[in-house]
Structures are given as structure tokens and as C-alpha cells.
Design an enzyme around this catalytic site. Structure first.
Site, mmCIF file in Angstrom:
data_model
loop_
_atom_site.group_PDB
_atom_site.id
_atom_site.type_symbol
_atom_site.label_atom_id
_atom_site.label_comp_id
_atom_site.label_asym_id
_atom_site.label_seq_id
_atom_site.Cartn_x
_atom_site.Cartn_y
_atom_site.Cartn_z
ATOM 1 N N HIS A 1 6.800 -25.044 -16.494
ATOM 2 C CA HIS A 1 5.585 -25.385 -17.236
ATOM 3 C C HIS A 1 5.542 -24.691 -18.586
ATOM 4 C CE1 HIS A 1 4.206 -21.759 -14.918
ATOM 5 N NE2 HIS A 1 3.640 -21.445 -16.066
ATOM 6 N N HIS B 1 3.090 -19.096 -23.122
ATOM 7 C CA HIS B 1 4.412 -18.794 -22.569
ATOM 8 C C HIS B 1 5.103 -20.058 -22.050
ATOM 9 C CE1 HIS B 1 1.798 -18.300 -18.913
ATOM 10 N NE2 HIS B 1 2.809 -18.880 -18.284
ATOM 11 N N GLU C 1 8.260 -16.667 -18.708
ATOM 12 C CA GLU C 1 7.985 -16.458 -17.288
ATOM 13 C C GLU C 1 9.164 -17.055 -16.516
ATOM 14 O OE1 GLU C 1 4.513 -18.600 -15.988
ATOM 15 O OE2 GLU C 1 4.557 -17.762 -13.968
HETATM 16 CO CO CO Z 1 2.760 -19.617 -16.277
#
Ligand code: CO
Length: 152
Positions: free
Chosen positions: A7, A79, A130
Site C-alpha cells: 500500500h 510512506h 514500511e
Molecule cells: Co502502512
């Protein structure tokens, strides 16, 4: 090492407004808001055919994304999340290569009840990264529940 883009997270000052933009203007499928008090954010996931967008709004007075919103009052990209096969192997490799892991250095449980780590933007072309573990059964290791990092 990294696999699919899981994502892209966008920090927003007003989750309802951002949800409307994605649902009504862009015509995407959006989830209900999910409050994650332990991470200081409320999230809405936007489902796209090839990835997801994670809209995140500060929750509570101690939100780790409050400073980001102050710097970017209209919101902005916060992020990127990439999938890895083994979060511990990925963590060890990052440490070995000198990358800075944000927080305790141990994986914490992210928005999908999967262990995640965050790597500091200074080592990754200015982008908070991430890494998330997917497609495995829960790890037997005792996972900490550290907060989502405030950097970037
Ligand atoms: Co995230």
C-alpha cells in the site's frame, strides 16, 4: 528482497473528506474507518485492483503523524509499504546494511494484524518505508506493539 507494493499511505487532516475524494470523486472502493489507538491513527483502506491506498488521520493528542500534518496541512504521501516473505530476515538484513529501523527495532503489529517494521527515510531516498509480512501464519515470536513512527 521486497515483493509487491502492499500500500501507499497518505496522511490526511480530515479522513471523512479524504474518503469522499477517493469514493465519490475517484470512484474507488473504500473501507469503513478503523481506529488504531495504539498507533495514534484512524485508517481507511482504498482498494485498487493492483494495490491499496491507506488514508491515515491523527487520532488522539499523541499521534505520531501530527507533526507531518502540521508540515503538510492538506495531507501528503506518508510512506510506502512493501511485502516481504520473512520480516525477521528482512529486519536483520536492514540492520546489517546499516539502515535505521524506526522505533524499537522489533516488528510491531500493523493495520492488518501482521508484523511490520518501518525504515527511516534518510536511508531510503527520502521515503519512509514500511515492510510487512504477508501470506504466513502468525509468528510464534512475541511481537512488541511499538507505535507507528513519527518520522517523514
Ligand atoms: Co502502512
Amino acid at each position: 528482497m521486497i515483493g509487491r507494493l502492499n500500500h501507499i499511505a497518505i496522511a490526511v487532516p480530515d479522513l471523512e473528506e479524504a474518503t469522499k475524494i477517493y469514493r465519490d470523486t475517484l470512484g474507488a472502493k473504500v473501507s469503513e474507518p478503523v481506529p488504531l489507538p495504539e498507533h495514534g491513527v484512524t485508517t481507511v483502506f482504498v482498494d485498487l485492483p493492483n494495490t491499496k491506498i491507506e488514508l491515515i488521520e491523527p487520532l488522539g493528542g499523541q499521534s505520531p503523524i501530527a507533526a507531518f500534518i502540521e508540515k503538510h496541512p492538506k495531507g501528503g504521501m506518508h510512506h510506502l509499504c512493501y511485502e516481504v516473505d520473512d520480516i525477521y530476515e528482512a529486519r536483520d538484513r536492514m540492520v546489517e546494511l546499516g539502515a535505521t529501523i524506526v522505533g524499537t527495532g522489533e516488528p510491531s503489529i500493523g493495520a492488518h494484524d501482521k508484523p511490520v517494521i518501518f525504515m527511516h527515510p534518510k536511508d531510503f531516498a527520502g521515503t519512509l518505508i514500511e515492510l510487512c509480512l504477508l501470506y504466513t501464519s502468525p509468528s510464534p515470536r512475541d511481537l512488541s506493539t511499538s507505535r507507528m513512527p513519527s518520522s517523514a
